[in-house]
Design a protein around this motif. Structure first.
Motif, short mmCIF file in Angstrom:
data_model
loop_
_atom_site.label_atom_id
_atom_site.label_comp_id
_atom_site.label_asym_id
_atom_site.label_seq_id
_atom_site.Cartn_x
_atom_site.Cartn_y
_atom_site.Cartn_z
N HIS A 38 -21.01 -29.57 -53.50
CA HIS A 38 -20.29 -28.42 -54.16
C HIS A 38 -20.27 -27.27 -53.17
CE1 HIS A 38 -20.78 -30.41 -57.84
NE2 HIS A 38 -19.85 -29.74 -58.44
N GLY A 39 -20.47 -27.38 -51.93
CA GLY A 39 -20.70 -26.24 -50.98
C GLY A 39 -21.98 -26.31 -50.27
N PHE A 40 -22.02 -25.59 -49.25
CA PHE A 40 -23.24 -25.45 -48.46
C PHE A 40 -24.32 -24.28 -48.74
CE2 PHE A 40 -22.46 -28.54 -45.04
CZ PHE A 40 -21.25 -29.05 -45.22
N PHE A 41 -25.45 -24.76 -49.16
CA PHE A 41 -26.33 -23.60 -49.34
C PHE A 41 -27.13 -23.17 -48.00
CE2 PHE A 41 -28.49 -27.74 -50.37
CZ PHE A 41 -29.58 -27.70 -49.37
N THR A 42 -26.42 -23.74 -46.79
CA THR A 42 -26.99 -23.40 -45.69
C THR A 42 -26.00 -22.35 -44.92
OG1 THR A 42 -26.12 -25.32 -44.76
CG2 THR A 42 -28.41 -25.26 -44.98
N ASN A 43 -24.80 -22.03 -45.77
CA ASN A 43 -23.71 -21.05 -45.20
C ASN A 43 -24.02 -19.83 -45.90
OD1 ASN A 43 -21.24 -19.68 -45.64
ND2 ASN A 43 -20.59 -20.99 -44.30
N ILE A 44 -24.39 -18.70 -45.36
CA ILE A 44 -24.64 -17.27 -45.85
C ILE A 44 -23.85 -16.89 -46.93
CG2 ILE A 44 -23.75 -15.79 -44.28
CD1 ILE A 44 -26.70 -14.47 -44.35
N LYS A 55 -17.45 -22.45 -63.44
CA LYS A 55 -15.86 -22.98 -62.99
C LYS A 55 -16.06 -24.46 -62.32
CE LYS A 55 -14.37 -19.12 -60.21
NZ LYS A 55 -13.39 -18.76 -59.38
N ALA A 56 -17.02 -24.59 -61.45
CA ALA A 56 -17.24 -25.88 -60.95
C ALA A 56 -17.45 -26.88 -62.29
CB ALA A 56 -18.47 -25.93 -60.03
N ALA A 57 -18.35 -26.52 -63.01
CA ALA A 57 -18.48 -27.72 -64.36
C ALA A 57 -17.34 -27.70 -64.86
CB ALA A 57 -19.58 -27.07 -65.11
N GLN A 58 -16.29 -26.59 -64.85
CA GLN A 58 -15.17 -26.97 -65.84
C GLN A 58 -14.44 -27.93 -65.20
OE1 GLN A 58 -14.70 -25.67 -69.14
NE2 GLN A 58 -12.80 -26.85 -68.93
N ASN A 110 -31.15 -27.22 -39.21
CA ASN A 110 -32.57 -27.45 -39.32
C ASN A 110 -33.25 -26.96 -40.92
OD1 ASN A 110 -32.68 -24.73 -38.98
ND2 ASN A 110 -33.63 -24.96 -37.07
N GLY A 111 -32.29 -26.20 -41.50
CA GLY A 111 -32.75 -25.77 -42.87
C GLY A 111 -33.39 -24.32 -42.82
N LYS A 112 -33.56 -23.77 -41.37
CA LYS A 112 -34.33 -22.48 -41.05
C LYS A 112 -33.48 -21.56 -41.06
CE LYS A 112 -38.78 -24.64 -39.97
NZ LYS A 112 -38.55 -26.13 -40.09
N GLU A 113 -32.33 -21.77 -40.51
CA GLU A 113 -31.59 -20.94 -39.98
C GLU A 113 -29.97 -21.09 -40.90
OE1 GLU A 113 -31.53 -21.63 -35.79
OE2 GLU A 113 -33.66 -21.40 -36.05
N TRP A 114 -29.34 -19.95 -40.89
CA TRP A 114 -27.80 -20.04 -41.41
C TRP A 114 -26.85 -20.74 -40.62
CZ3 TRP A 114 -28.12 -19.23 -46.47
CH2 TRP A 114 -29.02 -18.12 -47.00
N THR A 115 -26.21 -21.67 -41.06
CA THR A 115 -25.21 -22.27 -40.16
C THR A 115 -23.62 -22.18 -40.74
OG1 THR A 115 -25.36 -24.34 -41.44
CG2 THR A 115 -26.82 -23.85 -39.26
N THR A 116 -22.62 -22.44 -39.98
CA THR A 116 -21.58 -22.20 -40.48
C THR A 116 -20.28 -23.20 -41.13
OG1 THR A 116 -20.42 -22.75 -38.24
CG2 THR A 116 -21.03 -20.66 -38.21
N PRO A 117 -20.95 -24.42 -41.15
CA PRO A 117 -20.35 -25.33 -42.01
C PRO A 117 -20.28 -24.97 -43.36
CG PRO A 117 -21.40 -26.72 -40.35
CD PRO A 117 -22.12 -25.30 -40.02
N LYS A 118 -19.08 -25.34 -44.18
CA LYS A 118 -18.85 -24.67 -45.59
C LYS A 118 -17.82 -25.76 -46.02
CE LYS A 118 -15.25 -21.52 -44.01
NZ LYS A 118 -14.86 -20.16 -43.87
N GLY A 119 -17.76 -25.70 -47.36
CA GLY A 119 -16.71 -26.27 -48.09
C GLY A 119 -17.11 -27.55 -49.13
N TRP A 120 -16.35 -27.98 -49.64
CA TRP A 120 -16.57 -28.97 -51.14
C TRP A 120 -16.01 -30.14 -50.63
CZ3 TRP A 120 -13.69 -32.27 -53.91
CH2 TRP A 120 -14.17 -32.54 -55.52
N PRO A 163 -6.46 -25.85 -56.04
CA PRO A 163 -7.17 -24.77 -55.21
C PRO A 163 -8.12 -23.96 -56.02
CG PRO A 163 -4.94 -24.33 -55.94
CD PRO A 163 -5.12 -25.66 -56.47
N GLU A 164 -8.15 -24.10 -57.23
CA GLU A 164 -8.94 -23.25 -58.31
C GLU A 164 -10.43 -22.83 -57.87
OE1 GLU A 164 -7.11 -25.66 -59.12
OE2 GLU A 164 -5.30 -24.75 -60.35
N ILE A 165 -11.12 -23.87 -57.20
CA ILE A 165 -12.55 -23.55 -57.21
C ILE A 165 -12.89 -22.35 -55.90
CG2 ILE A 165 -12.94 -25.38 -55.48
CD1 ILE A 165 -15.36 -24.56 -58.17
N GLY A 166 -11.64 -22.19 -54.93
CA GLY A 166 -11.58 -21.06 -54.49
C GLY A 166 -12.54 -21.36 -52.87
N ILE A 167 -12.87 -22.48 -52.61
CA ILE A 167 -13.51 -22.68 -51.29
C ILE A 167 -12.78 -23.89 -50.58
CG2 ILE A 167 -15.82 -22.01 -52.28
CD1 ILE A 167 -16.70 -24.73 -52.03
N LEU A 168 -13.17 -23.92 -49.33
CA LEU A 168 -12.61 -25.16 -48.39
C LEU A 168 -12.55 -26.28 -48.90
CD1 LEU A 168 -11.55 -25.60 -45.46
CD2 LEU A 168 -13.90 -25.97 -44.77
#
Ligand SMILES: [Zn+2]
Length: 466
Positions: free
Chosen positions: A428-434, A448-451, A365-375, A399-404
């Motif tokens: 590029h990843g979840f801003f709702t994941n802490i 790194k992401a830009a590169q 809902n955007g108000k609480e942190w949630t667990t989904p993550k990754g690129w 694998p260089e970017i270092g996330i799921l």
């Protein structure tokens, strides 16, 4: 070089047998005749309509029985009676007075007899009986349409008169299919398009039009074109369907001429012949998503706004790509949030070879942190080049970017569906994941992401350069 291949065939004078409400009549059509369209179907009668004193006369029985009425002929009194839905119209041959449910009405032109058939003024009779009458001047066609109280049928606007294909001069316009109409489309909604698969086809439907009998299908054989054939048919009683048979799934550009009478379908070069250097330069369009004031689109603690991440990464990519001699365009240069349609228009009206939309992801809902993550990265379903671009960017990131890695996905996302160049959207990843939001905020991770994104783009483009 432009080769124009015209696939219309000469009109042949033919004997036509047509069935009207179960009755078969032998009929000869002559070019001078007035054409007849009843409930959106072209019909032929043994005595065709003709014009007298600006009024069109039609064979009473053939027309009004086809419309579901009853027609009676009183041979001794030269009187024709037509009845439909409780309305009775009575006309006498060579008499300008008719009666409608017993009331007298004056005609401009009386009923007459031609070749043994009773010919009556169509507009007067049809409108008295509640039918819609239309006239297509360019093809001298009278149209008569039943209007049911709850379901008014559309009235036929005109004919598709010619379908042709020509070779274009650029990647973006490799093959151009032109659909010519006798009358302008009444509204842009009168045509619609879709992609079909197995086998791959692109379909254009033109509503409220008929297909002229001179128009035939065609085949096309150019090795760098995705098009193999065009088929034209009456899709249903009020639409012409133009089916483009394809070697691979692709979404062409469709445009309507200013006069509304020409639809142009432009296909890009077949993916294996994609040549981003065909105009002498490589151009990448980057699309940083959202704007400063876009609702939501921020981390639950408010420390990251997605638009800022998107713009920063896009600008970093721009610097890297420009240093390699690649021209970079941005769909937005400030903090505003152009509509998705505007973003696509920027791409479609530019020299860009590819389109890359930059985003970060959210869940909940955007108000609480949630667990989904990754690129993850999206391309439009069925886009061969979109898939290759996505694969190139994905493989340079991992694998260089270092996330799921959530992988390469297909979707109907607006900006990848409505851009006509190879297009992808990167999440590029979840801003709702802490934890992930800290990466998204980090300048080193953004570098790194830009590169990696830029490297993937360059690998993709290089694979198409000799
Ligand atoms: Zn976004």
């Amino acid at each position: 070089m432009t080769k124009k291949i015209n696939f219309t065939i000469a009109f042949l004078f033919i004997m036509v047998f047509c069935t009207i409400m179960g009755k078969t009549v032998a009929a000869a059509a002559t070019p001078a005749d007035v054409k007849l369209v009843i409930n959106n179907e072209q019909v032929t009668a043994d005595v065709m309509p003709f014009i007298q004193n600006d009024r069109t006369l039609v064979p009473a029985r053939a027309v009004f029985e086809a419309l579901g009425g009853t027609v009676n002929w009183d041979q001794s009194n030269y009187i024709v009676t037509i009845e439909y839905d409780g309305v009775i119209v009575i006309l006498k041959i060579n008499d300008t007075v008719a009666t409608v449910n017993g009331r007298n009405k004056t005609l401009d032109v009386p009923a007459t007899i031609k070749n043994g058939r009773t010919m009556i003024p169509v507009r007067f009779v049809a409108e008295e009986l509640g039918f819609l009458v239309g006239w297509i001047n360019s093809t001298r066609t009278v149209t008569i349409t039943s209007s049911e109280k709850t379901d008014v049928r559309p009235v036929i606007t005109g004919y598709v008169t010619e379908v042709s294909v020509e070779e274009g001069t650029s990647n973006k316009e490799n093959t151009i299919v032109t659909v010519q109409m006798s009358e302008p489309l009444k509204a842009p909604e009168d045509y619609s398009t879709m992609n079909l698969t197995s086998p791959d086809r692109f379909v254009l439907d033109v509503k409220n039009f008929l297909v002229d009998s001179k128009v035939s299908g065609l085949t096309y054989d150019q090795k760098d074109s995705p098009l193999t054939a065009v088929r034209v048919s009456a899709y249903n009683e009020n639409a012409v369907r133009i089916v483009c048979d394809l070697k691979e799934a692709t979404t062409p550009t469709v445009s309507l001429s200013a006069d509304g009478k020409t639809l142009t379908i432009s296909f890009r070069t077949l993916s294996t012949y994609f040549n981003p250097m065909d105009d002498g330069k490589l151009v990448v369009m980057l699309d940083p998503g959202h704007g400063e004031s876009t609702a939501g689109k921020r981390s639950p603690d408010g420390t990251l706004k997605e638009y800022e991440f998107n713009r920063t990464v896009a600008n970093k990519m721009k610097n890297i790509l420009e240093a390699q001699g690649i021209e970079v365009l941005l769909t937005v240069n400030d903090d505003s949030d152009p509509s998705l349609a505007n973003r696509c228009e920027s791409a479609n009206n530019s020299d860009a070879d590819i389109f890359v939309s930059i985003h970060a992801n959210a869940f909940g809902n955007g108000k609480e942190w949630t667990t989904p993550k990754g690129w993850e990265i999206y391309h439009y379903q069925g886009s061969v080049l979109g898939n290759r671009l996505a694969a190139a960017i994905s493989s340079s990131n991992f694998p260089e970017i270092g996330i799921l890695n959530r992988g390469i996905k297909t979707g109907n996302l607006y900006v990848i569906k409505n851009t006509y160049i190879p297009a992808v959207l990167i999440e590029h990843g979840f801003f709702t994941n802490i934890e992930e939001v800290e990466l998204l905020k980090s300048d080193e991770w953004r570098d790194k992401a830009a590169q990696y994104n830029a490297e993937g783009i360059m690998n993709f483009l290089n694979s198409y350069i000799e």
